[in-house]
Write a protein that holds these residues in place. Sequence first.
Motif, PDB file in Angstrom:
ATOM      1  N   ALA A   1      29.974  82.514  51.246  1.00 29.60           N
ATOM      2  CA  ALA A   1      30.573  82.278  49.924  1.00 29.60           C
ATOM      3  C   ALA A   1      30.000  81.017  49.281  1.00 29.60           C
ATOM      4  CB  ALA A   1      32.093  82.166  50.053  1.00 29.60           C
ATOM      5  N   VAL A   2      29.866  79.972  50.085  1.00 34.35           N
ATOM      6  CA  VAL A   2      29.315  78.715  49.572  1.00 34.35           C
ATOM      7  C   VAL A   2      27.855  78.918  49.145  1.00 34.35           C
ATOM      8  CG1 VAL A   2      28.560  76.403  50.288  1.00 34.35           C
ATOM      9  CG2 VAL A   2      30.904  77.158  50.744  1.00 34.35           C
TER      10      VAL A   2
ATOM     11  N   LEU B   1      33.448  87.095  45.631  1.00 31.16           N
ATOM     12  CA  LEU B   1      33.589  86.267  46.839  1.00 31.16           C
ATOM     13  C   LEU B   1      34.976  85.644  46.979  1.00 31.16           C
ATOM     14  CD1 LEU B   1      33.098  82.935  46.221  1.00 31.16           C
ATOM     15  CD2 LEU B   1      30.819  83.764  45.800  1.00 31.16           C
ATOM     16  N   LEU B   2      35.757  85.655  45.909  1.00 25.81           N
ATOM     17  CA  LEU B   2      37.133  85.137  46.014  1.00 25.81           C
ATOM     18  C   LEU B   2      38.160  86.247  46.215  1.00 25.81           C
ATOM     19  CD1 LEU B   2      37.082  82.312  43.285  1.00 25.81           C
ATOM     20  CD2 LEU B   2      36.784  82.072  45.757  1.00 25.81           C
TER      21      LEU B   2
ATOM     22  N   VAL C   1      33.256  81.609  54.910  1.00 30.67           N
ATOM     23  CA  VAL C   1      33.044  80.493  53.998  1.00 30.67           C
ATOM     24  C   VAL C   1      31.561  80.238  53.752  1.00 30.67           C
ATOM     25  CG1 VAL C   1      33.267  77.978  53.851  1.00 30.67           C
ATOM     26  CG2 VAL C   1      35.246  79.375  54.477  1.00 30.67           C
TER      27      VAL C   1
ATOM     28  N   GLY D   1      40.440  78.367  53.272  1.00 30.33           N
ATOM     29  CA  GLY D   1      39.878  79.559  52.647  1.00 30.33           C
ATOM     30  C   GLY D   1      38.655  79.308  51.796  1.00 30.33           C
ATOM     31  N   VAL D   2      38.211  80.408  51.185  1.00 29.20           N
ATOM     32  CA  VAL D   2      36.938  80.430  50.471  1.00 29.20           C
ATOM     33  C   VAL D   2      37.008  79.624  49.174  1.00 29.20           C
ATOM     34  CG1 VAL D   2      35.391  81.959  49.182  1.00 29.20           C
ATOM     35  CG2 VAL D   2      36.149  82.596  51.483  1.00 29.20           C
ATOM     36  N   GLU D   3      38.109  79.751  48.434  1.00 30.02           N
ATOM     37  CA  GLU D   3      38.166  79.121  47.112  1.00 30.02           C
ATOM     38  C   GLU D   3      37.993  77.601  47.197  1.00 30.02           C
ATOM     39  OE1 GLU D   3      40.740  80.481  43.593  1.00 30.02           O
ATOM     40  OE2 GLU D   3      41.825  78.758  44.416  1.00 30.02           O
TER      41      GLU D   3
ATOM     42  N   ALA E   1      36.689  75.935  49.589  1.00 25.95           N
ATOM     43  CA  ALA E   1      35.351  75.616  50.106  1.00 25.95           C
ATOM     44  C   ALA E   1      34.313  75.661  48.989  1.00 25.95           C
ATOM     45  CB  ALA E   1      34.977  76.576  51.226  1.00 25.95           C
TER      46      ALA E   1
END
Lengths: 219, 219
Positions: free
Chosen positions: B180-181, B168-169, B177, A176-178, A180
């Motif tokens: 978000a990054v 984004l979270l 991803v 997931g995003v967190e 990453a």
Amino acid sequence: MREHFHEQLDSVFADLAEICHQVEKAVTLATEALMTGDAAIAEQVISGDIEIDRARERVEETAFSLLSLQQPVAGDLRTVVSALRMVSELERMGDLSVHVAKIARLRVPQVAVPVEIQPTIARMAEVAEDMVRRVAQIILGRDVEAAISLGRDDEVMDQLRRKSFTQLLSEDWPHGVEAAVDIALLGRYYERIADHAVSVANRVVFVVTGHNPSAVRAE
Amino acid sequence: MREHFHEQLDSVFADLAEICHQVEKAVTLATEALMTGDAAIAEQVISGDIEIDRARERVEETAFSLLSLQQPVAGDLRTVVSALRMVSELERMGDLSVHVAKIARLRVPQVAVPVEIQPTIARMAEVAEDMVRRVAQIILGRDVEAAISLGRDDEVMDQLRRKSFTQLLSEDWPHGVEAAVDIALLGRYYERIADHAVSVANRVVFVVTGHNPSAVRAE
């Protein structure tokens, strides 16, 4: 007078090397907190940063009084001003270790870095620690050759950072995003520690030779 | 001799303010490239950074020759050394604008920032630009009050950064991803530009008062 000046200058460089050791310890502990999710170790790095700040203040005071009372010129002036810049960079490396520790603390009792990407992040941390350790030696020995070779390790860090991006941007990234975002920022912090290490080493080259490393390398 | 010294010092501060303007332009253009996906504008920021680097070199040379030839003490010494530190920070702000432009370029012809998070990122950019603009004035006017009030804007930047993370979270973040990054790193870059702006403003306080801003604020 001059002799006394050079003694004081040597003691400033010894202090810089000592701050390097403190930074190295901060990087090591921050990484340990990160890999184990240990809040107490993370706290130790965060609260311990004040020691690095204080050591910086002491170096700044000594450097200022050297400039003010001894009015150095030429190479001596270059050396004192360089010391002021080096200590700023070392303090910044301490701050970056705190950022790593804060990501670790934020995820406790979890571990911020997923298992399959731990080797990449651990390798980044190792490269950063090793560079900081070598910078201490470079400062103490005014070692131009070692300083120039340190610049090459920066490339290893870049490769590791690209590798981490490949992993977390792959189709089958399951975390997931967190996670990453944590890894992207951690990569940035270790990379910046390495950048500052190179920059401090470059300043040693400048102190010794009066030239920047690119000019020295070309000779 | 002293009068000539202060003229040269004023010209160093004028150069610092001019570099601020260059940095402000770099932040503005990098943000434009980011929001529009315009590769040419991104390139302009990336290739234009050499101008900021050259301006830094000129300031460093002048400051060094002031230290070496005029051997200032007390407040004058503090001012020259502070100028050397301010110019390092301004150069770094230019580098951070380049990092923003590189993220823009990496995603061309796409736009790196998804539409619903554009207001937050645009606001971060605005705050950063505004801070850089005010720093130029603070440097020119040696304006301690404006410098101290700049420190408070840093809090606005922190809030915006937290807001971007919340977005984004969130569970329903649909952009994956990579976006978000990008946003996490962009937030970091704008935040660092703001941090450096505050730090430059703080150095102006130190130059004028001989104390750090925390001490001045407490008075």
